[in-house]
Scaffold this motif. Structure first.
Motif, PDB file in Angstrom:
ATOM      1  N   GLN A 132       0.813  -1.212   0.000  1.00 10.85           N
ATOM      2  CA  GLN A 132       0.000   0.000   0.000  1.00 10.85           C
ATOM      3  C   GLN A 132       0.849   1.266   0.000  1.00 10.85           C
ATOM      4  O   GLN A 132       0.303   2.376  -0.003  1.00 10.85           O
ATOM      5  N   TYR A 133       2.170   1.096   0.020  1.00 10.28           N
ATOM      6  CA  TYR A 133       3.069   2.247  -0.098  1.00 10.28           C
ATOM      7  C   TYR A 133       4.164   1.926  -1.116  1.00 10.28           C
ATOM      8  O   TYR A 133       4.699   0.811  -1.150  1.00 10.28           O
ATOM      9  N   ASN A 181       6.532   9.786  -2.934  1.00 11.01           N
ATOM     10  CA  ASN A 181       5.946   8.820  -2.004  1.00 11.01           C
ATOM     11  C   ASN A 181       4.460   8.659  -2.321  1.00 11.01           C
ATOM     12  O   ASN A 181       3.718   9.645  -2.330  1.00 11.01           O
ATOM     13  N   THR A 183       0.933   6.482  -1.472  1.00 11.53           N
ATOM     14  CA  THR A 183       0.184   5.539  -0.647  1.00 11.53           C
ATOM     15  C   THR A 183      -1.160   5.265  -1.311  1.00 11.53           C
ATOM     16  O   THR A 183      -1.683   6.095  -2.052  1.00 11.53           O
ATOM     17  N   PRO A 211       0.163   1.707   4.398  1.00  8.88           N
ATOM     18  CA  PRO A 211       0.364   3.094   3.979  1.00  8.88           C
ATOM     19  C   PRO A 211       1.349   3.798   4.913  1.00  8.88           C
ATOM     20  O   PRO A 211       1.368   3.548   6.112  1.00  8.88           O
TER      21      PRO A 211
END
Length: 244
Positions: A132-133, A181, A183, A211
């Motif tokens: 999720q990231y 970045n 998420t 995340p």
């Protein structure tokens, strides 16, 4: 407009905004700084240069290469340019988890080639599990660069160069490179990088099962608290009002 109506209007607007934001599962933070703590880092330095597809990194990422995409080093005019390291972009990505020095990236990195030249050009990263990231050092950002996220065969969402830089014009200096970045509220297990013209260069990937750095909806909470406070204050005034 009464305070109650003002608060209710603000709450409704924020709720609508939250619902609209949820329509896209991806949240993007683009800056000169690097990956957050707690993420798994991969610099691709152990991979063989060239266009050999199917190599797997020590962190479990399998790199698939199509068309004129490749694992490269250095820069070739008109084809690809090494991302620029500055402001902490290379923190944790050097040998043994050290920081890379500022300046042009002198190690191996990935370049997508151009789908305008070869329609099959792409770098596909098969992640070791659903994440999720995802973070990456995105060099000389161009508006025609695209990063797409998939869960199986289903598209989760996509990010373009225009989403991560105010002027995505291929600047090869420090201001043209961003650490991005991303998420997602929906897990993904495959990331595909493409570019309709030369080229999309990236390195220093980070990923995590959960995340990272998603901001709390503080403003929404404050409005809700204000509504609760307004209701409590009215009940208190009614309790103090003398009987007729």
């Amino acid at each position: 407009m009464s305070l109650r109506h003002l608060l209710l209007s603000g709450f409704a607007a924020l709720t609508l905004g939250a619902a609209t934001a949820e329509a896209s599962p991806l949240s993007i933070v683009s800056s000169v700084g690097g990956a957050p703590t707690g993420a798994v880092r991969e610099n691709f330095d152990d991979l063989a240069l060239g266009n050999t597809s199917g190599q797997t990194t020590a962190t479990g990422i399998t790199v698939q290469i199509g068309g004129d995409a490749a694992i490269v080093q250095g820069s070739v005019g008109g084809r690809y340019a090494a991302p620029s390291l500055s402001g902490g972009n290379g923190a944790g990505f050097g040998p043994g988890g050290t920081a890379q020095g500022d300046g042009a990236n002198g190690t191996a990195y990935l370049t997508t080639g151009s789908t305008g030249t070869d329609s099959g050009s792409a770098i596909t990263l098969l992640l070791p599990s659903a994440m999720q990231y995802f973070g990456l050092l995105w060099g000389s950002v161009d508006g025609y660069n695209t990063l797409s996220f998939f869960k199986g065969n289903s598209l989760v969402g996509a990010v373009t160069g225009g989403d991560v830089a105010p002027l995505p014009n291929g600047d090869q200096g420090p201001q043209g490179t961003r650490y991005v970045n991303i998420t997602s509220s929906t897990a993904f297990d495959r990331v595909v990088a493409t570019s309709s013209s030369y080229a999309f260069e990236f390195d220093n990937v980070a990923f995590n099962l959960n995340p990272v750095g998603v901001p709390e909806p503080g403003t929404l909470a404050l409005v809700a608290a204000g509504l609760l406070g307004l209701g409590a204050a009215r009940r208190a005034r009614r309790a103090q009002r003398p009987a007729a």
